[in-house]
Design a protein around this motif. Sequence first.
Motif, short mmCIF file in Angstrom:
data_model
loop_
_atom_site.label_atom_id
_atom_site.label_comp_id
_atom_site.label_asym_id
_atom_site.label_seq_id
_atom_site.Cartn_x
_atom_site.Cartn_y
_atom_site.Cartn_z
N ASP A 136 0.82 -1.20 0.00
CA ASP A 136 0.00 0.00 0.00
C ASP A 136 0.87 1.26 0.00
N ARG A 137 0.30 2.33 -0.54
CA ARG A 137 1.00 3.61 -0.55
C ARG A 137 0.91 4.29 0.81
N TYR A 138 -0.20 4.08 1.51
CA TYR A 138 -0.41 4.67 2.83
C TYR A 138 -0.91 3.61 3.81
N ILE A 139 -0.61 3.84 5.09
CA ILE A 139 -1.21 3.03 6.15
C ILE A 139 -1.98 3.98 7.07
N ALA A 140 -2.60 3.42 8.10
CA ALA A 140 -3.42 4.22 9.01
C ALA A 140 -2.59 5.26 9.74
N ALA A 141 -3.27 6.25 10.27
CA ALA A 141 -2.61 7.31 11.03
C ALA A 141 -1.98 6.77 12.30
N ILE A 142 -0.90 7.42 12.74
CA ILE A 142 -0.25 7.00 13.99
C ILE A 142 -0.30 8.10 15.05
N GLY A 143 -0.93 9.23 14.75
CA GLY A 143 -0.96 10.35 15.68
C GLY A 143 -1.96 10.18 16.81
N SER A 144 -1.91 11.11 17.75
CA SER A 144 -2.87 11.22 18.85
C SER A 144 -2.88 10.04 19.81
N ASP A 145 -1.72 9.45 20.05
CA ASP A 145 -1.62 8.43 21.10
C ASP A 145 -1.48 9.16 22.43
N ILE A 146 -2.64 9.54 22.97
CA ILE A 146 -2.71 10.40 24.15
C ILE A 146 -3.69 9.80 25.16
N LYS A 147 -3.27 9.74 26.41
CA LYS A 147 -4.11 9.18 27.47
C LYS A 147 -5.16 10.18 27.95
N LYS A 148 -4.81 11.44 27.98
CA LYS A 148 -5.69 12.48 28.51
C LYS A 148 -6.91 12.64 27.62
N GLU A 149 -8.07 12.59 28.21
CA GLU A 149 -9.32 12.66 27.44
C GLU A 149 -9.53 14.06 26.87
#
Length: 249
Positions: A136-149
Amino acid sequence: MEEYPVLDGAQPIYFEGNEVGILVSHGFTGTTQSVRPLVEAYGKEGYSVACPRLKGHGTAPEDMETTTAQDWMDSVEEAYAWLKERCSKVFVVGLSMGGTLALHLAAKYEDIAGVIPINAAIDIPSMENIIETTDDRYIAAIGSDIKKEGVTELAYDKTPVASIEHLILMMTRVHDELAKIHCPILIFVSEEDHIVPPENSEMIFNTVLSEHKELIHLENSYHVATLDIDLDIITERSLEFFVMYSNTK
């Protein structure tokens, strides 16, 4: 080549303050928004701060896809040069791949006063697996791995596979450079990180040849710790670090 507008909140951030400079770098697929709280805290204390927008970031994934690891290194080099023109001492700070870039600068320039990697990336086996297994040319996003709601990172909604290849090349290069680092180092690592294995920070701690080094575990943050619950710890301890090592020769 197509020109892509810069996303609102992704612009570079520069403060011209005193003779102590701090370079702050955001991470892979992210933007300056992810480190803005640190940048503003440092600027408020009177420091000169440079937070560049890494080339290909903060616009569109299609833009990032055309950039290289060298482009990202050049982005922090330009910010470092800006600080060197104005400051007698320069520290480097970075989140994720920004931490990798900070380590690269600390290995390259002996006059850097200190380095602070935050969940820095040196070895991510899952990324290598993607290269080996996807067409694939792209995979899923990896951003916003954040615990705080309720907190969201301004980052791309998909990840260019070509960019992952450059990330791997850069991580390998910086891994090999770690033993060149002798300046003071303050390492922050989230105990639960769904992007970069926490073992990366242990590896950095064990490999650098810094006489003064410390590893601080963050118990209440995920990968984007600069927007998470432990932000105050990062801010306070890093400011203490700057005071301690800005007065040494």
